[in-house]
Design a protein around this motif. Structure first.
Motif, PDB file in Angstrom:
ATOM      1  N   PHE B 340      83.124  78.906  44.095  1.00 56.91           N
ATOM      2  CA  PHE B 340      82.843  80.345  44.227  1.00 56.91           C
ATOM      3  C   PHE B 340      81.367  80.639  43.933  1.00 56.91           C
ATOM      4  O   PHE B 340      80.741  81.453  44.622  1.00 56.91           O
ATOM      5  N   LEU B 341      80.828  79.973  42.931  1.00 53.80           N
ATOM      6  CA  LEU B 341      79.451  80.274  42.523  1.00 53.80           C
ATOM      7  C   LEU B 341      78.467  79.898  43.637  1.00 53.80           C
ATOM      8  O   LEU B 341      77.584  80.673  44.005  1.00 53.80           O
ATOM      9  N   TYR B 342      78.671  78.693  44.175  1.00 58.57           N
ATOM     10  CA  TYR B 342      77.832  78.245  45.283  1.00 58.57           C
ATOM     11  C   TYR B 342      77.891  79.240  46.439  1.00 58.57           C
ATOM     12  O   TYR B 342      76.869  79.625  47.004  1.00 58.57           O
ATOM     13  N   LYS B 343      79.111  79.651  46.767  1.00 57.25           N
ATOM     14  CA  LYS B 343      79.283  80.536  47.929  1.00 57.25           C
ATOM     15  C   LYS B 343      78.702  81.929  47.688  1.00 57.25           C
ATOM     16  O   LYS B 343      78.103  82.536  48.571  1.00 57.25           O
ATOM     17  N   GLU B 344      78.886  82.413  46.466  1.00 61.27           N
ATOM     18  CA  GLU B 344      78.337  83.740  46.143  1.00 61.27           C
ATOM     19  C   GLU B 344      76.805  83.719  46.174  1.00 61.27           C
ATOM     20  O   GLU B 344      76.169  84.667  46.624  1.00 61.27           O
ATOM     21  N   LEU B 345      76.233  82.632  45.687  1.00 61.18           N
ATOM     22  CA  LEU B 345      74.771  82.516  45.710  1.00 61.18           C
ATOM     23  C   LEU B 345      74.266  82.427  47.147  1.00 61.18           C
ATOM     24  O   LEU B 345      73.290  83.062  47.522  1.00 61.18           O
ATOM     25  N   LYS B 346      74.971  81.629  47.949  1.00 60.75           N
ATOM     26  CA  LYS B 346      74.526  81.439  49.329  1.00 60.75           C
ATOM     27  C   LYS B 346      74.558  82.765  50.105  1.00 60.75           C
ATOM     28  O   LYS B 346      73.659  83.040  50.902  1.00 60.75           O
ATOM     29  N   LYS B 347      75.595  83.563  49.837  1.00 62.73           N
ATOM     30  CA  LYS B 347      75.658  84.896  50.456  1.00 62.73           C
ATOM     31  C   LYS B 347      74.391  85.684  50.176  1.00 62.73           C
ATOM     32  O   LYS B 347      73.990  86.538  50.949  1.00 62.73           O
ATOM     33  N   ARG B 348      73.794  85.407  49.014  1.00 63.16           N
ATOM     34  CA  ARG B 348      72.592  86.129  48.604  1.00 63.16           C
ATOM     35  C   ARG B 348      71.301  85.357  48.934  1.00 63.16           C
ATOM     36  O   ARG B 348      70.230  85.665  48.404  1.00 63.16           O
ATOM     37  N   GLY B 349      71.447  84.338  49.776  1.00 62.61           N
ATOM     38  CA  GLY B 349      70.245  83.639  50.245  1.00 62.61           C
ATOM     39  C   GLY B 349      69.725  82.568  49.302  1.00 62.61           C
ATOM     40  O   GLY B 349      68.565  82.166  49.384  1.00 62.61           O
ATOM     41  N   ILE B 350      70.593  82.101  48.399  1.00 58.42           N
ATOM     42  CA  ILE B 350      70.148  81.114  47.404  1.00 58.42           C
ATOM     43  C   ILE B 350      71.007  79.860  47.506  1.00 58.42           C
ATOM     44  O   ILE B 350      72.237  79.944  47.504  1.00 58.42           O
ATOM     45  N   ILE B 351      70.383  78.700  47.570  1.00 55.48           N
ATOM     46  CA  ILE B 351      71.136  77.440  47.499  1.00 55.48           C
ATOM     47  C   ILE B 351      70.507  76.544  46.433  1.00 55.48           C
ATOM     48  O   ILE B 351      69.519  76.915  45.807  1.00 55.48           O
ATOM     49  N   GLY B 352      71.102  75.370  46.256  1.00 55.19           N
ATOM     50  CA  GLY B 352      70.493  74.401  45.350  1.00 55.19           C
ATOM     51  C   GLY B 352      71.299  74.162  44.081  1.00 55.19           C
ATOM     52  O   GLY B 352      71.001  73.254  43.316  1.00 55.19           O
ATOM     53  N   ILE B 353      72.317  74.997  43.837  1.00 59.07           N
ATOM     54  CA  ILE B 353      73.252  74.725  42.744  1.00 59.07           C
ATOM     55  C   ILE B 353      74.293  73.760  43.301  1.00 59.07           C
ATOM     56  O   ILE B 353      74.829  73.970  44.382  1.00 59.07           O
ATOM     57  N   GLN B 354      74.554  72.696  42.580  1.00 61.65           N
ATOM     58  CA  GLN B 354      75.509  71.692  43.044  1.00 61.65           C
ATOM     59  C   GLN B 354      76.849  72.355  43.426  1.00 61.65           C
ATOM     60  O   GLN B 354      77.488  72.977  42.567  1.00 61.65           O
ATOM     61  N   PRO B 355      77.254  72.246  44.700  1.00 60.80           N
ATOM     62  CA  PRO B 355      78.504  72.903  45.113  1.00 60.80           C
ATOM     63  C   PRO B 355      79.689  72.423  44.266  1.00 60.80           C
ATOM     64  O   PRO B 355      79.866  71.226  44.076  1.00 60.80           O
ATOM     65  N   GLY B 356      80.479  73.376  43.770  1.00 64.68           N
ATOM     66  CA  GLY B 356      81.663  73.028  42.994  1.00 64.68           C
ATOM     67  C   GLY B 356      81.428  72.968  41.499  1.00 64.68           C
ATOM     68  O   GLY B 356      82.362  72.939  40.704  1.00 64.68           O
ATOM     69  N   GLN B 357      80.178  72.968  41.111  1.00 60.34           N
ATOM     70  CA  GLN B 357      79.791  72.747  39.716  1.00 60.34           C
ATOM     71  C   GLN B 357      79.660  74.097  38.983  1.00 60.34           C
ATOM     72  O   GLN B 357      78.893  74.952  39.417  1.00 60.34           O
ATOM     73  N   THR B 358      80.425  74.284  37.894  1.00 54.88           N
ATOM     74  CA  THR B 358      80.251  75.536  37.129  1.00 54.88           C
ATOM     75  C   THR B 358      80.213  75.324  35.614  1.00 54.88           C
ATOM     76  O   THR B 358      79.923  76.259  34.875  1.00 54.88           O
TER      77      THR B 358
END
Lengths: 392, 392
Positions: B340-358
Motif C-alpha cells: 500500500f505504501l509503495y502504491k500510495e507514494l507512486k500515486k503522488r509521483g514518488i518511487i524508490g521505497i522498496q515495494p512491499g516494505q513497511t
C-alpha cells in the motif's frame, strides 16, 4: 584544475566520420539503443524493481533477456559481465588454481593472458601456420593438452579457443576444438568477442562448456559489457553463491554469486544490449552478405600496389589485416611520415586506421552500406594514386 | 522468442517520478552527461585515439581526468573500474592470498565480503553499537587486528572501513581508522561508495592507502563504473604490469595492468563521469546544505506516529533509515498488505521505497529541490493521516 576541458570534450566528437576500426563496427548503437540510453542513463535506473538479484529483474525485462540470450546462443544459461575479459576471468577464477595451466591459441587476445595471470594460472599456446595465413592449428590442442598432462600429471584446467582472432580475423574450427577438449576431459571456452552478435552461434555441435562475448564489440551495446554463456552443468561451480558469514553481524548472502561479485552490469550497457537485441537477432541472419562485402573490399584493396590481405583466404569474417608496403614506402619519404595515411583518410571522412601506422593496417566494413564501402575503397585508391602507387 | 518486449520496455520508464532510493540519488545524470552519452554511446567510442592504454587517452581527456580526479580526492593516483566492488576486488586480489584475513566493519557492504571470498580471503568484523544507532566502534579495529595477529602469527592482509554504510548512513571516523591501521602496519582501504562525489574527501589526514568509490552511486555517471584511488607506494603492487609471455608467439604485454584486466571502462560510464565532473566538484562544496535538508526531512518524518530515524543522530549523511511500526500496522490490515505504501507514494509521483516494505524504510532526498522534498514530506504525512496515523 581546468574543468572546462570536461565541458568541451563532447563537442570534439569523431562520430560524424565513417569508422573502419574493427573494434568499433559491431558496437555502433542502434537508434533503439540510443533512445534506451537517454531513459536509462542514470546510475541505477534498472534497479527500481529489483528484489535482490540483477538477473532476476522483471521490469525492464532483464530476467527474460537472460533466457532469450541463452536461446539465441544455443547455450543453457548466461550472465552479463562488465566485458568479455571479466567473463573469461570469472571462469578461470572458478576453475583454475595457482599454477594451473590454461591451453590457448597463439592468436588469443591479450586479455586471455591477463585474466589467466590475475588468477595465478599459466598459459600454453597452440601454434598457428604463420605468415601469411596464421591459421590456428586446432588439431594440435590434443598434443599440447597431452604434453601438459605428461609434464604435470594433471590435465590443463581449461582450454580456450579464440573463435575469430583480433589480429587477422581468422575463423577457427570451434567444433573440432570442442571435440578434442571433450575427448581429453578438459573444459572448453570459446571466446566469441568477434563472432557473438555477428554470426549465428546457436548450432555449434558439440557445444563448448563456456561461450564468451562482448556487448560493446559485437552486440550494438554501450561499453562496458560482456556475455558469459555456459552449459548447465557449470552453474554450481561458476555461479556458486556466497558462503561467507559475518562473524559479528551474522549476515550472509547465499544468493549472491561470488564470481560475478554479486550484481554485474546495471544501466546503460545492459539496456542498450536489450534494446539492440531484436536488431542483433536479425542481423546475424545477414552474415553471409557481410562476408561477401568484406571479400569485395579485399579484392578492391588488393588492386593497390603492394597491398596483400593477411590471414586465411578467402575471408570468412569482416576483420581484415593488410600488408601495405607501398604505403610504408610513401611514409618513409613523407613529411608527415606514417600519419599521412590517417590524415588523408580523415580528409575524406574516414577514421579508424591506427594513426601513424602504414606497414600493415586493420579495417572492417561491417555494417556499412554499399555506398559507404565504395567511398572507403575510392578513398584508398585516390590516396594511393596521389602518392605514386599504382591501382590496377 | 518474443522480441517485442525489447522494443517496448523503454516506454515503461519510471524516470518521471521523484526517486528517493538512496542508491539512485547520487547517480542521476547531469544534463551535460546526457549529452555526452549520445555522442559517446557507441561501444569503443573513446578509443579513437588510444595508443594502447585507456587511462592515457588524451582525446577525450581521459588521462587528464585521472590526474584531476586524484587531486579532487587528495590521493596520488586513480584508476576507473567497473564499479566500487571491482576496485575492492583488485586491491584484495593484489594484497591477499588464499586464507588471508581482511578486517572490516560490521556494516560493510555485501560486496566487501563477496570480493574477499572471490580472492579466497576471510573477513573478521569490527562490532557496532547496535540498535538504534549502529555506530561502528572504530577504536576496536586495534583489538581485532591484534587478535588476528595473535591467532595466526601474521597481521591481517587488509583493513577496510565503510566510510558511510548503506544500511544506516552513518559516517564513520575515517581518520581514526587510518591512524590505527598505520600504527599496526595494516593497509587501510576506505570504501567511499556513499561519500565520493558527495563530500570533499581531499583533506583526510592521514590518507588511507586506498579509497574506493562508485560512479553510478555518487558521481552522476552511468553504471557500471567505480574509482580506485591509492597512495603512490601501492602502484607497483596493485597496478603491476603483465609478466606472462606466449611460449609460441613470444607476445608479452608489460604495460597492461593485471588487476585491471588491461583496460577497464570505455564509453558511456567514463564519459558521463567526466562530463559530470565539473558539477560534482561544485556540489561537494554544498554538502552542508544537503545535510541540513536531510535533518529537516528526518524531523518532518518523525512527526508521523511511530516513525523513528535509525543510525547516528543527528544525521551527517543523506541516506536515512526509519523504523515505521505505524505503517507496518496499517499494512497488516490492508488488502494490499505492505504494497500500500509503495502504491500510495507512486500515486503522488514518488518511487524508490522498496515495494512491499513497511517495517523499516530507507530514503534519501539528496539533490532534490526544496519543493521536491516538501512534496515528499507532504505525501508521507497525507498517507499516514489517510490511514489513521497521527501526524504531530
Amino acid at each position: 584544475m581546468n574543468l572546462d576541458r570536461y565541458r568541451d570534450f563532447v563537442r570534439e566528437t569523431e562520430r560524424k566520420y565513417i569508422n573502419v576500426n574493427p573494434i568499433q563496427r559491431g558496437g555502433v548503437l542502434t537508434p533503439e539503443a540510443r533512445k534506451a540510453l537517454l531513459e536509462f542513463g542514470d546510475g541505477y535506473s534498472v534497479c527500481d524493481f529489483c528484489e535482490g538479484l540483477l538477473h532476476e529483474i522483471e521490469k525492464p525485462p532483464i530476467r527474460q533477456f537472460h533466457e532469450d540470450l541463452a536461446e539465441f546462443l544455443g547455450m543453457d544459461l548466461v550472465r552479463i559481465t562488465a566485458g568479455a575479459r571479466y567473463a573469461k576471468e570469472a571462469v578461470m577464477s572458478a576453475l583454475c588454481g595457482e599454477g594451473d595451466v590454461i591451453v590457448a591459441d597463439s592468436l588469443a587476445h591479450y586479455t586471455t593472458f591477463i585474466a589467466a595471470e590475475k588468477v595465478g594460472a599459466m598459459v600454453r599456446e597452440v601454434p598457428n601456420t604463420g605468415h601469411p595465413e596464421y591459421r590456428v592449428k586446432v588439431d594440435e590442442y590434443a598434443r599440447v593438452i597431452d604434453e601438459v598432462e605428461e609434464e604435470r600429471g594433471d590435465p590443463p584446467a581449461l582450454a580456450l579457443l579464440t573463435h575469430v582472432d583480433s589480429e587477422y580475423g581468422n575463423l577457427a574450427d570451434a567444433e573440432r576444438f570442442v571435440k578434442i577438449c571433450r575427448k581429453k576431459g578438459v573444459p572448453a571456452l570459446l571466446n566469441c568477442a568477434y563472432t557473438m552478435g555477428r554470426m549465428d552461434l546457436s548450432n555449434l555441435s558439440p557445444k563448448p562448456d563456456f561461450m564468451v562475448g562482448s556487448g560493446h564489440k559485437g552486440m550494438a551495446a554501450c561499453a562496458p559489457c560482456g556475455v558469459l554463456a555456459m552449459r548447465g552443468e557449470w552453474e554450481e561451480v561458476v555461479l556458486r553463491g556466497s558462503s561467507l558469514r559475518g562473524d559479528v553481524s551474522g549476515r550472509e548472502w547465499p544468493h549472491k554469486e561470488v564470481e560475478m561479485l554479486g550484481c554485474t552490469v546495471m544501466g546503460a550497457p545492459i539496456v542498450t544490449m536489450m534494446a539492440s537485441f531484436p536488431h542483433v537477432v536479425e542481423r546475424v541472419r545477414r552474415w553471409e552478405e557481410e562476408v561477401e562485402k568484406t571479400r569485395w573490399f579485399v579484392k578492391e584493396m588488393e588492386r593497390i600496389e603492394g597491398v596483400r590481405q593477411l590471414g586465411e583466404r578467402p575471408k570468412r569474417h569482416d576483420l581484415v589485416k593488410f600488408e601495405t608496403p607501398g604505403f610504408q614506402e610513401v611514409a618513409n619519404n613523407h613529411p608527415k611520415r606514417g600519419y599521412f595515411l590517417y590524415k588523408e583518410l580523415k580528409k575524406r571522412g574516414i577514421i579508424g586506421i591506427q594513426p601513424g601506422q602504414t606497414e600493415t593496417i586493420k579495417a572492417s566494413v561491417y555494417g556499412l552500406t554499399d555506398e559507404q564501402v565504395e567511398h572507403v575503397v575510392r578513398a584508398f585508391h585516390e590516396i594511393a594514386e596521389e602518392h605514386g602507387l599504382e591501382v590496377s
